[in-house]
Scaffold this motif. Structure first.
Motif, short mmCIF file in Angstrom:
data_model
loop_
_atom_site.label_atom_id
_atom_site.label_comp_id
_atom_site.label_asym_id
_atom_site.label_seq_id
_atom_site.Cartn_x
_atom_site.Cartn_y
_atom_site.Cartn_z
N THR A 190 51.12 46.36 30.32
CA THR A 190 51.80 46.07 31.57
C THR A 190 50.80 46.27 32.69
N VAL A 191 50.85 45.38 33.69
CA VAL A 191 49.87 45.40 34.78
C VAL A 191 50.62 45.48 36.10
N SER A 192 50.13 46.34 36.99
CA SER A 192 50.70 46.44 38.33
C SER A 192 49.57 46.56 39.33
N GLY A 193 49.88 46.28 40.59
CA GLY A 193 48.89 46.41 41.65
C GLY A 193 48.99 45.27 42.65
N ALA A 194 48.81 45.59 43.92
CA ALA A 194 48.84 44.58 44.97
C ALA A 194 47.54 43.79 44.97
N ASN A 195 47.65 42.51 45.31
CA ASN A 195 46.49 41.62 45.39
C ASN A 195 45.74 41.52 44.06
N VAL A 196 46.53 41.53 42.98
CA VAL A 196 45.97 41.38 41.64
C VAL A 196 46.64 40.18 40.97
N ALA A 197 45.86 39.17 40.60
CA ALA A 197 46.38 38.00 39.89
C ALA A 197 46.33 38.29 38.39
N VAL A 198 47.49 38.12 37.73
CA VAL A 198 47.61 38.47 36.31
C VAL A 198 47.91 37.21 35.51
N GLY A 199 47.10 36.93 34.51
CA GLY A 199 47.34 35.79 33.64
C GLY A 199 48.38 36.12 32.58
N ASP A 200 48.69 35.14 31.75
CA ASP A 200 49.66 35.35 30.67
C ASP A 200 49.09 36.29 29.62
N LEU A 201 49.95 37.15 29.09
CA LEU A 201 49.55 38.04 28.00
C LEU A 201 49.46 37.22 26.72
N ARG A 202 48.32 37.29 26.05
CA ARG A 202 48.09 36.55 24.82
C ARG A 202 47.99 37.52 23.65
N ALA A 203 48.30 37.03 22.46
CA ALA A 203 48.27 37.89 21.29
C ALA A 203 47.71 37.13 20.10
N VAL A 214 44.60 39.88 28.28
CA VAL A 214 45.12 39.41 29.56
C VAL A 214 43.95 39.21 30.52
N ASP A 215 44.04 38.17 31.36
CA ASP A 215 43.03 37.90 32.38
C ASP A 215 43.50 38.46 33.72
N LEU A 216 42.58 39.13 34.41
CA LEU A 216 42.89 39.74 35.71
C LEU A 216 41.88 39.30 36.75
N THR A 217 42.37 39.07 37.98
CA THR A 217 41.49 38.84 39.12
C THR A 217 41.91 39.79 40.23
N LEU A 218 40.98 40.66 40.63
CA LEU A 218 41.24 41.65 41.67
C LEU A 218 40.62 41.19 42.98
N ALA A 219 41.41 41.17 44.06
CA ALA A 219 40.88 40.88 45.38
C ALA A 219 39.95 42.01 45.81
N PRO A 220 39.07 41.79 46.79
CA PRO A 220 38.19 42.86 47.25
C PRO A 220 38.97 44.12 47.62
N VAL A 255 41.47 51.79 22.84
CA VAL A 255 40.16 51.25 23.19
C VAL A 255 40.39 50.01 24.05
N TRP A 256 39.88 50.07 25.28
CA TRP A 256 39.98 48.95 26.22
C TRP A 256 38.68 48.15 26.14
N ASP A 257 38.76 46.91 25.71
CA ASP A 257 37.60 46.02 25.69
C ASP A 257 37.61 45.19 26.96
N VAL A 258 36.55 45.32 27.74
CA VAL A 258 36.45 44.67 29.05
C VAL A 258 35.39 43.59 28.98
N GLU A 259 35.77 42.36 29.35
CA GLU A 259 34.82 41.25 29.39
C GLU A 259 34.80 40.66 30.80
N LEU A 311 40.83 41.66 29.70
CA LEU A 311 41.06 42.98 29.12
C LEU A 311 41.78 42.79 27.79
N ALA A 312 41.33 43.52 26.77
CA ALA A 312 41.94 43.42 25.44
C ALA A 312 42.12 44.80 24.84
N THR A 313 43.22 44.99 24.12
CA THR A 313 43.47 46.24 23.41
C THR A 313 44.48 45.95 22.29
#
Length: 257
Positions: free
Chosen positions: A67-80, A106-112, A137-141, A60-62
């Motif tokens: 800031t990221v929140s949520g259970a069972n969500v792996a959050v990578g380092d915020l890059r700039a 930021v890289d995100l991995t969401l569990a099922p 604008v949220w750019d999603v890859e 995700l890029a903007t």
């Protein structure tokens, strides 16, 4: 405070690739704070993503910190990644209504079935130009699939506006030039001052002061004091609360002959 929610289904679905419409699902939410019409104006944008039956990995890029929140969500380092504004002229006044010089990722991995909530804030710290916006604008890859973007639309800002200035110089005769200037909106108040650095000078001096009418201003017969390489810029002087003082971002180099 003004809040507004918008499900992804309410967006223009034709703008998203087919792979983006299934898994995960997305929704955006907007909250505006501060005194309406005043600087600073601040808008919080929230993007909610929910995975389906399979894990989802995406980047995700903007243009603002996230800031990221949520259970069972792996959050990578915020890059700039930042860009540097450089006019290459003696006069330099970057337009600072909203800082868009840095892009965050930021890289995100969401569990099922997991839900991730991502927030970013857009804000004006100075009077904006007509082209400015507090939208996000949220750019999603996705790790698998085609990249796409989601726009989170901010409420309209109704405060005092800045004035973006543009001008050209046309040689009329030896040492005489016509200056034709415009603003980025239909301004019919205040004045524009034309300033210039003479060849070899480190300080600019005011060369003309003219009224603005219908978004247009002009100096029909500018006669610089000497020939050579001049640098010009313009300053807008407000006459009320509708518009704020403003100025050219960069100098304009012209060889006077």
């Amino acid at each position: 405070m003004v809040r507004r929610s918008l499900a992804l289904a309410a967006l223009s679905l034709c703008s998203l690739p087919a792979s983006a419409l299934g898994n995960p699902s997305f929704a955006v939410d907007v909250a505006a704070s501060g005194v309406p019409g005043n600087i600073p104006a601040k808008v919080t944008h929230r993007l909610t993503m929910t995975a389906a039956a399979a894990p989802e990995t995406l980047t995700l890029a903007t243009s603002g910190r996230m800031t990221v929140s949520g259970a069972n969500v792996a959050v990578g380092d915020l890059r700039a990644v930042s860009a540097t504004f450089n006019c290459g002229t003696k006069w330099s006044r970057p337009h600072g209504a909203r800082d868009l010089s840095t892009r965050f990722m930021v890289d995100l991995t969401l569990a099922p079935g997991a839900t991730a909530v991502v927030e970013t804030v857009t804000a004006y710290t100075a009077a904006p130009w007509a082209s400015d916006t507090l939208d996000a604008v949220w750019d999603v890859e996705p790790a698998q699939g085609i990249p796409f973007s989601i726009t989170s639309t901010a409420p309209e800002y109704r405060g005092g506006m800045g004035v973006q200035l543009d001008f050209t110089l046309v040689r009329r005769s030896a040492g005489a030039y016509a200056v034709a200037g415009t603003t980025d909106r239909d301004v019919s108040s205040g004045r524009v001052e034309l300033w210039g650095y003479a060849p070899g000078a480190n300080r600019a001096r005011r060369l003309a002061s003219v009224r603005v009418r219908g978004g247009v201003w002009s100096v029909p017969n500018l006669r610089p004091s000497r020939t050579g390489r001049w640098e010009f810029y313009a300053r807008y002087k407000s006459a009320g609360r509708s518009y704020a003082d403003d100025a050219s971002q960069c100098g304009t180099i012209t060889r006077i002959r």
